[in-house]
Scaffold this active site. Structure first.
Site, PDB file in Angstrom:
ATOM      1  N   GLY A  83       0.794  -0.811   0.075  1.00  0.00           N
ATOM      2  CA  GLY A  83      -0.382   0.164   0.095  1.00  0.00           C
ATOM      3  C   GLY A  83       0.826   0.974  -0.747  1.00  0.00           C
ATOM      4  O   GLY A  83       0.221   2.987  -0.123  1.00  0.00           O
ATOM      5  N   HIS A  84       2.500   0.993   0.090  1.00  0.00           N
ATOM      6  CA  HIS A  84       2.578   2.864  -0.185  1.00  0.00           C
ATOM      7  C   HIS A  84       3.215   2.226  -0.825  1.00  0.00           C
ATOM      8  O   HIS A  84       4.516   2.378  -1.713  1.00  0.00           O
ATOM      9  CB  HIS A  84       3.890   1.676   1.148  1.00  0.00           C
ATOM     10  CG  HIS A  84       4.865   3.274   1.521  1.00  0.00           C
ATOM     11  ND1 HIS A  84       5.775   3.998   1.543  1.00  0.00           N
ATOM     12  CD2 HIS A  84       4.254   4.223   1.840  1.00  0.00           C
ATOM     13  CE1 HIS A  84       6.499   5.055   2.081  1.00  0.00           C
ATOM     14  NE2 HIS A  84       5.318   5.546   2.900  1.00  0.00           N
TER      15      HIS A  84
END
Length: 136
Positions: free
Chosen positions: A46-47
């Site tokens: 998710g980064h």
């Protein structure tokens, strides 16, 4: 940050290259620990999915894990007392080897760890942590 009973967001294993040694030419104790940051690290999901970057908090976690793995007395009697500072100066990408080099200074009741985290491209962060010695 993980401790004896905690969990870590980082799966990479700490590979101790040099545990604390006496240093030379008037230098204090120094340690070096490496982490292989694989693309399978869960934090990459998710980064920045289209341009994954290892989060700064995970770099700090690696510094902490490196400190515990290679600290004076192997770190077994140390607990994190403070994150004194963190400065992020370059990215860590999937596939990088993150090397944590730490200089140690004895302070009242524990140790101060002044670390540099770097990859093959250069410095990624400087982090200062303080540890207290647990006397049980």
């Amino acid at each position: 940050m993980n401790g004896p009973s905690g969990t870590s967001p980082v799966r990479a294993a700490a590979r101790v290259v040099t545990a604390v040694n006496a240093g030379g030419n008037g230098a204090g104790p120094r340690s070096e620990v490496r982490f292989s940051i694989e693309g399978s690290e869960p934090v990459f999901a998710g980064h920045y999915p289209d341009f994954p970057i290892f989060p700064g908090v995970c770099v700090v976690e690696c510094v902490h894990r490196a400190a515990i793995a290679a600290a004076p007395g192997t770190g077994s009697g140390l607990s994190l007392a403070a994150l004194e500072s963190a400065r992020f100066t370059g990215p860590v990408f999937p596939g990088d080897v993150l090397t944590v080099t730490a200089d140690w200074t004895a302070v009242e009741g524990g140790w101060k760890c002044s670390a540099t985290a770097s990859t093959e491209r250069g410095e990624s962060a400087t982090v200062r942590l303080r540890y207290r010695e647990d006397r049980g």
